[in-house]
Design an enzyme around this catalytic site. Structure first.
Site, short mmCIF file in Angstrom:
data_model
loop_
_atom_site.label_atom_id
_atom_site.label_comp_id
_atom_site.label_asym_id
_atom_site.label_seq_id
_atom_site.Cartn_x
_atom_site.Cartn_y
_atom_site.Cartn_z
N VAL A 126 77.81 19.52 -56.73
CA VAL A 126 76.76 19.72 -56.32
C VAL A 126 75.56 18.60 -56.65
O VAL A 126 75.10 18.88 -57.70
CB VAL A 126 76.21 21.37 -56.86
CG1 VAL A 126 74.83 21.70 -56.46
CG2 VAL A 126 77.25 22.33 -56.49
N GLY A 127 75.11 18.00 -55.73
CA GLY A 127 74.44 16.61 -56.10
C GLY A 127 73.07 16.98 -56.43
O GLY A 127 72.03 16.49 -55.61
N CYS A 128 72.84 17.32 -57.70
CA CYS A 128 71.59 17.25 -58.11
C CYS A 128 70.87 15.76 -58.37
O CYS A 128 69.69 15.61 -58.50
CB CYS A 128 71.42 17.98 -59.38
SG CYS A 128 72.59 17.33 -60.68
N HIS A 129 71.68 14.71 -58.21
CA HIS A 129 71.01 13.49 -58.38
C HIS A 129 70.30 13.15 -56.94
O HIS A 129 69.66 12.02 -56.91
CB HIS A 129 72.46 12.45 -58.56
CG HIS A 129 73.47 12.26 -57.49
ND1 HIS A 129 74.35 13.39 -57.47
CD2 HIS A 129 73.40 11.35 -56.60
CE1 HIS A 129 75.28 13.10 -56.37
NE2 HIS A 129 74.72 12.18 -55.80
N ARG A 130 70.65 14.07 -56.09
CA ARG A 130 69.94 13.51 -54.93
C ARG A 130 68.31 14.04 -54.86
O ARG A 130 67.83 13.85 -53.70
CB ARG A 130 70.54 14.14 -53.60
CG ARG A 130 72.20 13.69 -53.65
CD ARG A 130 73.01 14.26 -52.44
NE ARG A 130 74.24 13.72 -52.52
CZ ARG A 130 75.34 14.22 -52.29
NH1 ARG A 130 75.42 15.70 -52.34
NH2 ARG A 130 76.76 13.72 -52.21
#
Length: 163
Positions: A126-130
């Site tokens: 789940v791309g929290c780096h985005r």
């Protein structure tokens, strides 16, 4: 960790540790200062973790842009709402804390959004780096080695950001 399964894999951003139950990945940790939360425990694979290992290896090789491995996200209703919005982001897409706040019906709560983003139990999947500041800056990252890890992930997905 009874009834839990565990595996680790080497990646360009350091070792990753995945924990799953019988049905879904429940946590993903990126090595910090050479350590992972369960370094003292032996690996114990199941089909969910085998799928996650394969998909993460493909992601880091540049051959995968989406994940369909099952994940179980345990958190407050607010965190769940934020993580659901994060899960909608695709490869190479970015959003801001403010946009996330508006999407979950809590405009003006960017700081609380940051807390929920930082509590994501399965970064990368789940791309929290985005998530970037409204002006495109990187304001932090709680996984792995922090901002250097986020920089690598953003670069890998060709996501631009402000210096």
């Amino acid at each position: 960790m009874t009834d839990a399964y565990l595996t680790r894999l080497d990646t360009p951003i350091g070792r990753i540790e995945l924990v799953a139950d019988r049905e879904a990945v429940v946590s993903l940790d990126i090595e910090h200062d050479g350590a992972l939360p369960h370094d003292d425990l032996p690996e114990r694979l199941n089909p969910v973790l085998e799928l996650a290992r394969t998909q993460l290896a493909e992601y880091f090789a540049g051959a995968r842009t989406t994940f369909d491995v099952p994940v179980r996200l345990s958190g407050t209703p607010f965190q769940q709402a934020v993580w659901a919005e994060l899960a909608r982001l695709g490869w190479g897409e970015a959003t801001s804390y403010g946009a996330l706040a508006a999407a979950v019906g809590k405009p003006g709560s960017a700081r609380a959004i940051g807390g929920a983003v930082g509590a994501n139990p399965v970064p990368i999947l789940v791309g929290c780096h985005r998530v970037l500041a409204s002006d495109g800056r990187i304001t932090g990252y709680s996984a792995g080695e922090g901002i250097p890890t986020k920089l690598w992930l953003l670069g890998h997905e060709h996501i631009g950001f402000a210096a």
